[in-house]
Design an enzyme around this catalytic site. Structure first.
Site, mmCIF file in Angstrom:
data_model
loop_
_atom_site.group_PDB
_atom_site.id
_atom_site.type_symbol
_atom_site.label_atom_id
_atom_site.label_comp_id
_atom_site.label_asym_id
_atom_site.label_seq_id
_atom_site.Cartn_x
_atom_site.Cartn_y
_atom_site.Cartn_z
ATOM 1 N N LYS A 11 0.860 -1.204 0.000
ATOM 2 C CA LYS A 11 0.000 0.000 0.000
ATOM 3 C C LYS A 11 0.879 1.232 0.000
ATOM 4 O O LYS A 11 2.037 1.192 0.429
ATOM 5 C CB LYS A 11 -0.920 0.018 1.223
ATOM 6 C CG LYS A 11 -0.237 -0.003 2.598
ATOM 7 C CD LYS A 11 0.156 1.335 3.154
ATOM 8 C CE LYS A 11 0.682 1.263 4.589
ATOM 9 N NZ LYS A 11 1.472 2.429 5.000
ATOM 10 N N ASP A 136 -2.754 -1.397 10.541
ATOM 11 C CA ASP A 136 -2.860 -1.357 9.084
ATOM 12 C C ASP A 136 -3.596 -2.557 8.490
ATOM 13 O O ASP A 136 -3.939 -2.535 7.311
ATOM 14 C CB ASP A 136 -1.437 -1.448 8.481
ATOM 15 C CG ASP A 136 -0.821 -0.095 8.260
ATOM 16 O OD1 ASP A 136 -1.533 0.901 8.445
ATOM 17 O OD2 ASP A 136 0.365 -0.058 7.901
HETATM 18 O O1 C5P Z 1 -0.584 -1.112 15.294
HETATM 19 P P1 C5P Z 1 0.848 -1.243 14.897
HETATM 20 O O2 C5P Z 1 1.567 -2.324 15.635
HETATM 21 O O3 C5P Z 1 1.041 -1.326 13.436
HETATM 22 O O4 C5P Z 1 1.569 0.125 15.321
HETATM 23 C C1 C5P Z 1 2.954 0.253 15.530
HETATM 24 C C2 C5P Z 1 3.261 1.485 16.375
HETATM 25 O O5 C5P Z 1 2.996 2.663 15.619
HETATM 26 C C3 C5P Z 1 2.406 1.616 17.605
HETATM 27 O O6 C5P Z 1 2.975 0.952 18.701
HETATM 28 C C4 C5P Z 1 2.379 3.132 17.829
HETATM 29 O O7 C5P Z 1 3.553 3.555 18.486
HETATM 30 C C5 C5P Z 1 2.409 3.682 16.424
HETATM 31 N N1 C5P Z 1 1.062 3.987 15.902
HETATM 32 C C6 C5P Z 1 0.387 5.091 16.400
HETATM 33 N N2 C5P Z 1 -0.865 5.390 15.915
HETATM 34 C C7 C5P Z 1 -1.418 4.622 14.937
HETATM 35 C C8 C5P Z 1 -0.748 3.502 14.421
HETATM 36 C C9 C5P Z 1 0.505 3.224 14.923
HETATM 37 O O8 C5P Z 1 0.886 5.804 17.284
HETATM 38 N N3 C5P Z 1 -2.620 4.943 14.481
#
Ligand code: C5P
Length: 291
Positions: A11, A136
């Site tokens: 993406k 994501d």
């Molecule tokens: O959800 P995911 O593991 O992909 O997110 C990785 C990191 O990115 C999270 O721990 C957070 O620090 C940051 N993040 C965020 N806000 C989001 C998505 C991700 O702060 N909407």
């Protein structure tokens, strides 16, 4: 049960605004994403029990730290029947690029397992599992172009742009997602009205408004990425932008020949680049819905 193979596309974030920090530590997003035809290939074969993961080439670990492995665990946990899977990831999407490769692989595993087992889980259950795996992942069950909000788990399909050629280019080391979000100054932001209006209509209009809030915090400490953006623009790409928190950038081309020429130029300069096309359909969604 028959083995299933699903293409797992990358993406790009055409628009990524970070509205503000939430009480749970995540950030509220407003992002328009679209799929491109740079794909991993995910094959899932039945196994009596246990999950076996192979990654070729071995650019990410094959154990429970891999989102694809955890997706399979989550699937069998929700299905509630004993079972297992042998999963092979053929990796082409660069790792740590902000291209969503790990999330796409995880969604493809869920889709392939659901198809392989006679579709025991409904779309809503798959989306719930997806949201539990990563911010994501739910997007990868969309039609292919969507507005995502919340921490990323709220997905509203948008009409796809007409197919476009682009270059995806990568510079240097990966960028840590948590680090990039953590550097953003706190405070609330809102999405400008023209972008809202464009989002209600044609996705083409959104392309001319490409924007990524995270460039403000990533570029000052990663001049190589700022330079790559400038290089793409100098070649003639428009729009050009960082995808996710990087380290990949995209640059749209007027036609295939231009994308090929730019990719060749970047490679000749020692860079990594891929010629891509936007996807009008999402192969993961198709696999999840059709047994
Ligand atoms: O959800 P995911 O593991 O992909 O997110 C990785 C990191 O990115 C999270 O721990 C957070 O620090 C940051 N993040 C965020 N806000 C989001 C998505 C991700 O702060 N909407």
């Amino acid at each position: 049960m028959q083995a299933r193979t699903v293409s797992a596309p990358a993406k790009i974030n055409i628009i990524l605004e970070v509205l503000g920090r939430r009480a749970d530590g995540y950030h509220d997003l407003w992002s328009v994403l679209t799929l491109v035809d740079l794909c991993d290939t995910v094959t899932v074969a039945p196994r009596k029990r246990g999950i076996l993961l192979a990654v070729r080439p071995p650019v990410v670990p094959p154990g429970p730290e891999n989102l694809a492995f955890r997706a399979a665990e989550a699937f069998f946990g929700t299905w509630g029947r004993p079972g297992g899977a042998a999963i092979t990831l053929r990796k082409r999407i660069p790792v740590g690029g902000g291209l969503g490769g790990g999330s796409s692989d995880a969604a493809a595993v869920l889709a392939a397992l659901n198809a392989m087992t006679g579709r025991p889980l409904m779309r809503e259950q798959l989306l719930e599992l997806a949201a539990g795996l990563g911010s994501d992942v739910p997007f990868f069950f969309s039609r292919g172009t969507a507005l995502i909000t919340g921490r990323g788990e709220q997905v509203a399909d948008l009409p796809p742009p007409s197919p476009r050629w682009l270059v995806v280019a990568l510079a240097g080391e990966p960028v840590s997602t948590a680090w990039a979000y953590g550097r953003l100054p706190s405070g609330k932001r809102r999405v400008p009205d023209p972008i809202w209006t464009a989002a209600a209509g044609h996705t083409e209009a959104l392309l001319s408004m490409a924007f990524n809030r995270l460039e403000e915090v990533v570029f000052p400490v990663r001049p190589d990425l700022a330079a790559l953006k400038a290089r793409l623009a100098a070649l003639g790409a428009a729009p050009v932008g960082l995808t996710g928190t990087g380290a990949a950038l995209f640059g749209f081309a007027p036609e295939r020949a231009a994308a090929r020429a730019w990719s060749a130029a970047l490679k000749a300069e020692g860079g990594q680049a891929w010629v891509c096309r936007t996807l009008r359909e999402n192969p993961i969604r198709a696999a999840a819905l059709v047994g």
